[in-house]
Each structure stands twice: as C-alpha cells, then as structure tokens.
Design an enzyme around this catalytic site. Structure first.
Site, mmCIF file in Angstrom:
data_model
loop_
_atom_site.group_PDB
_atom_site.id
_atom_site.type_symbol
_atom_site.label_atom_id
_atom_site.label_comp_id
_atom_site.label_asym_id
_atom_site.label_seq_id
_atom_site.Cartn_x
_atom_site.Cartn_y
_atom_site.Cartn_z
ATOM 1 N N HIS A 1 -0.531 -6.374 -4.245
ATOM 2 C CA HIS A 1 -0.092 -6.506 -5.640
ATOM 3 C C HIS A 1 -0.423 -7.878 -6.216
ATOM 4 O O HIS A 1 -0.566 -8.019 -7.433
ATOM 5 C CB HIS A 1 1.409 -6.242 -5.767
ATOM 6 N N ASP B 1 2.403 0.493 -8.457
ATOM 7 C CA ASP B 1 3.396 1.455 -7.971
ATOM 8 C C ASP B 1 3.815 2.291 -9.166
ATOM 9 O O ASP B 1 4.209 1.735 -10.208
ATOM 10 C CB ASP B 1 4.629 0.728 -7.405
ATOM 11 N N GLU C 1 3.026 5.313 1.590
ATOM 12 C CA GLU C 1 3.794 5.269 0.334
ATOM 13 C C GLU C 1 3.174 6.187 -0.709
ATOM 14 O O GLU C 1 2.062 5.937 -1.173
ATOM 15 C CB GLU C 1 3.819 3.832 -0.212
ATOM 16 N N HIS D 1 2.146 4.165 -4.154
ATOM 17 C CA HIS D 1 1.308 2.948 -4.198
ATOM 18 C C HIS D 1 -0.181 3.308 -4.224
ATOM 19 O O HIS D 1 -0.683 3.991 -3.317
ATOM 20 C CB HIS D 1 1.623 2.069 -2.984
HETATM 21 C C1 LIG Z 1 6.916 -1.327 -0.897
HETATM 22 C C2 LIG Z 1 6.075 -1.302 -2.109
HETATM 23 N N1 LIG Z 1 6.744 -1.710 -3.284
HETATM 24 C C3 LIG Z 1 4.743 -1.994 -1.986
HETATM 25 O O1 LIG Z 1 4.291 -2.528 -2.951
HETATM 26 N N2 LIG Z 1 4.102 -1.946 -0.814
HETATM 27 C C4 LIG Z 1 2.824 -2.527 -0.658
HETATM 28 C C5 LIG Z 1 2.105 -2.065 0.554
HETATM 29 C C6 LIG Z 1 2.851 -4.029 -0.758
HETATM 30 O O2 LIG Z 1 3.821 -4.683 -0.397
HETATM 31 O O3 LIG Z 1 1.807 -4.544 -1.157
HETATM 32 ZN ZN LIG Z 2 2.854 -1.083 -4.147
#
Ligand SMILES: C[C@@H](N)C(=O)N[C@H](C)C(=O)O
Ligand SMILES: [Zn+2]
Length: 251
Positions: A137, A144, A210, A213
């Site tokens: 992110h 997400d 997930e 995501h």
């Molecule tokens: C857990 C979720 N919100 C998320 O963004 N997971 C990914 C893999 C991350 O932390 O980059």
């Molecule tokens: Zn994510």
C-alpha cells in the site's frame, strides 16, 4: 519473519505521481485506520493512487457497471504511509493477542505471541523501510475494496475486511472447500468472484490470503501475473518530521 517470494523481485521505479481518487468512486467512511488513531500526519491523504492504478480502478468500476447498474465498488483503503503500516501491524498483533486472552507483556507467552505475529504477517505486510521490499500500500499500487449497493451499503462477502482467519481466503466459500453446501455461502462466493473478475479484467491481481486486496504494478503483481518487472516502489510521505524505526513487535 520470512519475506514473501515476490519481495525478491527488483523494482524498476517509473516515478508516476500519486493522484487523488475522485469522489465519484465510492469510499467507505469514516476511514478505518484514521478512526483508530493511525498516524496520518496533517495533509496526508489515503485516497491517492499511482496514475495508472487509478486508471485501472476506474476501468474496474466501469466493468462492474457493464454487468450490473445496482452495484458499485466501495473503497476501504488505498495509499498507506509506512508509519500507518507499522501502527496497524502492531495494533493487529495486540488486538489478536487480546481477543485470544494472551497477555502480550507476559514473557511466558512468548511462543503464543510468536504464533500470532506469524499469523498476522500472513495478512499484513511488514512495515519495511527497505526500498527493496516496500509494503504494497505504501507504493500507491494496492487497494482494499468491496462491493456496495448504490445507496452505499456494503454487501456481505462472508467476512470483514482485515479479518485474521481462514474466511479471508478468496476461495473460502468455494463449493468444495466447505463440507455442507449452503445457499448463503454460494452468494458469498459469487460476490467474491464478481469482485475478482472486474478487478482482474482491469489488470489487477489479488492477494492470495485476502479477498479484498488487489494491486497493479507492485512486486506481488509482477510475481503473480508473471508479466515482468514491478514499476512501483514506496511512494514516501513528503514530511520530514517523522521517525520511522523497525516495528517494536517485529523481530
Ligand atoms: C490486511 C490488509 N489491510 C492489507 O492491506 N494487507 C496487505 C497484504 C498489506 O499489508 O499490504
Ligand atoms: Zn490491502
């Protein structure tokens, strides 16, 4: 903690800017991590993405409209400063321990705590400041999201976004994965498949653990799609008055 295989892929940064996601793409509010007190410095906005990622998100929205005019994409989170990644990583470890009755301050629980950290690490990327292994992110390439009706009510896809557990696996409700066939499970599976297909058609890949995501152009995308080289590294916050250290709960 082990790195993911995709973290070994070298990034060829293309320097595309982060651009603001227009409000015509529906956002779930209030922002979940801001509500928890995550450290967004003044002026830092999670609702930004790399230019080409936004273009593809708009395409995904159009793909959905082409299938049904009753549904829209509903954004949960987009760009995330590494400071917020670190806050949420540690917050999730603490909350998971709390919900399981594990006292995080008691050294005799070390094994249980290590297991929780391992489990959380399957869902949350390590808040790495290493330019070779940016959290997805923080690159502005990951998003997400879920589905909502046109009044903005999120649909039930069979699990909360960010839930730490097997239900979060994209295929959890696939017919053969659960003993008893159940019409509710079929609905969840169909909704997850719809989200996946509109995003995939727009060029995104999905995180293996997930259902919510997706990303384009980051290391996971290059690894999953086998299409070559990641083009986005961390798009760091501009402010200088932030100290980023390794997270205290990560060894
Ligand atoms: C857990 C979720 N919100 C998320 O963004 N997971 C990914 C893999 C991350 O932390 O980059
Ligand atoms: Zn994510």
């Amino acid at each position: 903690m082990n790195l993911r295989p995709w973290n070994n892929i070298k990034i060829n940064e293309c320097n595309e800017p982060l651009v603001v996601i227009p409000e015509s793409i529906f956002r779930l509010t209030p922002h979940p991590y801001m509500s928890l007190g995550a450290p967004y410095l003044t002026g830092l906005d999670p609702w930004v993405l790399r230019q080409s990622v936004l273009k593809r998100l708009k395409q995904a929205q159009q793909n959905l409209f082409d299938i049904t005019s009753d549904l829209q994409l509903a954004l949960f989170d987009a760009w995330r400063p590494i400071s917020v990644q670190k806050f949420m990583f540690n917050y999730t470890i603490e909350e998971t321990c709390r919900s399981r009755g594990i006292n995080i301050d008691d050294i005799s629980n070390k094994e249980d705590i290590t297991d929780v950290i391992e489990e959380v690490g399957r869902f949350w990327a390590k808040p790495s400041c290493n330019p070779l292994t940016p959290p997805p992110h923080s690159t502005g390439a990951a998003i997400d999201l879920t589905l909502a009706d046109m009044s903005g009510h999120p649909l039930d896809l069979g699990g909360e976004i960010d839930f730490i557990g097997p239900e979060s696996s994209p295929d959890f409700y696939k017919k053969d994965n659960l003993g008893m066939p159940c019409s509710k499970h079929q609905v969840f599976h169909n909704r997850r498949s719809l989200l996946f297909s509109v995003m995939e058609q727009a060029g995104f890949v999905q995180h293996p653990n997930e259902w919510w995501h997706f990303s384009y152009g980051d290391q996971l995308w290059a690894w999953t799609s086998n299409q070559g080289i990641p083009i986005y590294g961390a798009a760091l916050e501009v402010s200088k008055d932030i100290t980023l250290s390794e997270p205290s709960l990560v060894t």
